[in-house]
Design an enzyme around this catalytic site. Structure first.
Site, PDB file in Angstrom:
ATOM      1  N   TRP A 154      22.751  20.871  52.487  1.00  0.00           N
ATOM      2  CA  TRP A 154      23.381  19.976  53.476  1.00  0.00           C
ATOM      3  C   TRP A 154      23.035  20.403  54.889  1.00  0.00           C
ATOM      4  CZ3 TRP A 154      24.144  15.601  51.522  1.00  0.00           C
ATOM      5  CH2 TRP A 154      24.597  15.447  50.206  1.00  0.00           C
ATOM      6  N   ASP A 210      30.512  21.046  59.451  1.00  0.00           N
ATOM      7  CA  ASP A 210      30.633  20.137  58.318  1.00  0.00           C
ATOM      8  C   ASP A 210      31.640  20.776  57.358  1.00  0.00           C
ATOM      9  OD1 ASP A 210      30.350  18.667  55.992  1.00  0.00           O
ATOM     10  OD2 ASP A 210      28.150  18.763  55.941  1.00  0.00           O
ATOM     11  N   LYS A 234      35.512  14.587  48.550  1.00  0.00           N
ATOM     12  CA  LYS A 234      35.612  15.869  47.852  1.00  0.00           C
ATOM     13  C   LYS A 234      37.079  16.298  47.729  1.00  0.00           C
ATOM     14  CE  LYS A 234      31.064  16.015  48.229  1.00  0.00           C
ATOM     15  NZ  LYS A 234      30.282  16.292  49.406  1.00  0.00           N
TER      16      LYS A 234
END
Ligand code: PLP
Length: 365
Positions: free
Chosen positions: A101, A169, A193
């Site tokens: 990511w 993030d 999530k």
């Protein structure tokens, strides 16, 4: 009907209490005669839902008053572009590369500004979080991925970036433990999530970082100021997803908020890591000191790639038959991965360990 324990990395398990409440309210939300799915986002009945969601985010994350909370769309991936488009001033940003990511965020940012990768853990397959010395320079911001969903690593410290805004993030660790928002300029998380179904991205940004104008050519929808000035209602927000997020936040609050989640998450992760560290058949891939509470990748001792592939497939299949689903590892790490977000009950982790013990007995030759 029996529910499975779902170890998916995302979208992932939601608390059963939340699903039940949503089911009860499905056809007639608070006497309105409508489902939340059907109502106007500007209606009197919907407004309190988004307002409550925001106030719960502020309360549970202890968000200081000079931060704006936004409900956006496009996932965390859209933030990879929106951040450089809006925060670019001098034209240079620093990124720490801790996995897939981070790399995606870096690649996207490079379209808009110069990127310095100031630290990386790529040398050891991203199995740890690098030490970042205090950062200085004319960087517009420093970007980190606080929890690395695929590699199973997590920052145990917040790097010191002085006056340079720190951007993180937090897609796969939001509200899994307390976090000092005041140390960050901007936090963002795709909700699927730990907070809600897919469809909403939470952004928490320090007000003074929202520019008068982002870079020329920035689409209206990617302009933080537009969303901030319109209370996340410039266009139709993902109404139902925000409603479920509100229910999840109420559930988190009922369980003791972020500290309550941390206690439960530490307990769950400790059970699994202790088992993995003691096992002569399995091992965790992330190094101690950098281990995620949320995503736990692990391998068997099988080294031969073909045999490992076969044993992993067997594990995932037999686990699924036992009601433990979505345990396949990410192809970059291999093996298995157990994502044990807030909503995963401790019984799920215990059931997984019991299954792993049995599987090891049968296959450890
Ligand atoms: C899942 C994930 C993303 C991507 O999120 P989308 O909402 O699908 O764009 C980004 N960063 C991290 C850390 C993730 O876990």
């Amino acid at each position: 009907m029996s529910r499975v324990f779902n170890f998916s990395a995302g979208p992932s398990m939601l608390p059963e209490e939340v699903l039940k409440k949503a089911a009860i309210e499905m056809l007639d939300y608070e006497g309105s005669g409508q489902s939340v799915m059907e109502m106007s986002h500007r209606s009197k009945v919907y407004k309190p839902i988004i307002e409550k969601a925001e106030s719960l985010v502020r309360e549970l994350m202890n968000v200081p008053d000079n931060y704006i909370v936004l409900f956006l769309q496009g996932g965390a991936s859209t933030q990879f572009a929106m951040i450089p488009m809006n925060l670019k001033k001098n034209g240079r940003a620093a990124y720490v590369n801790t996995g897939v990511w981070s790399k995606k965020a870096i690649a996207e940012a490079k379209k808009y500004l110069d990127v310095d990768v100031i630290a990386s853990s790529e040398d050891k397959g991203f199995s740890y979080i690098p030490q970042v010395p205090s950062v200085s320079g004319d960087y517009d911001y420093v970007h980190i991925t606080l929890n690395n969903t695929i590699m199973g690593t997590h920052w145990e410290y917040i790097p010191d970036t002085g006056d340079i805004p720190l951007v993180a993030d937090i897609s796969s660790c939001i509200l899994s433990e307390p976090l000092d928002v005041s140390k960050f300029g901007l936090l963002y998380a795709g909700a699927q999530k730990n907070l809600a179904p897919a469809g909403v991205t939470l952004v928490i940004i320090r007000e003074d970082l929202i520019p008068e104008n982002p870079i020329p050519g920035t689409p209206t929808m990617l302009n933080y100021r537009i969303h901030a000035e319109n209370g996340s209602m410039y266009n139709t927000p993902p109404c139902y997803t925000i409603y479920i997020m509100k229910l999840v936040l109420e559930w988190i609050k009922s369980k003791g908020g972020a500290p309550g989640m941390e206690k439960l998450n530490r307990e769950k992760a400790a059970l699994l890591y202790d088992y993995l560290d003691k096992s002569d058949y399995y091992h965790a891939t992330a190094e101690p000191g950098s281990r995620s509470l949320m995503n736990i990748p692990f391998l068997t001792k099988e080294r031969d790639p073909e045999k490992a592939d076969a044993i992993n497939k067997k594990f995932v299949q037999e686990a699924a038959s036992a009601g433990l689903v979505n345990l396949a590892g990410h192809r970059l790490v291999g093996g298995m991965r157990a994502s044990i977000y807030n909503a995963m009950p401790i019984e799920g982790v215990k059931a997984l360990i019991a299954f792993m013990e049995k599987f090891a007995e049968e296959n450890n030759k």
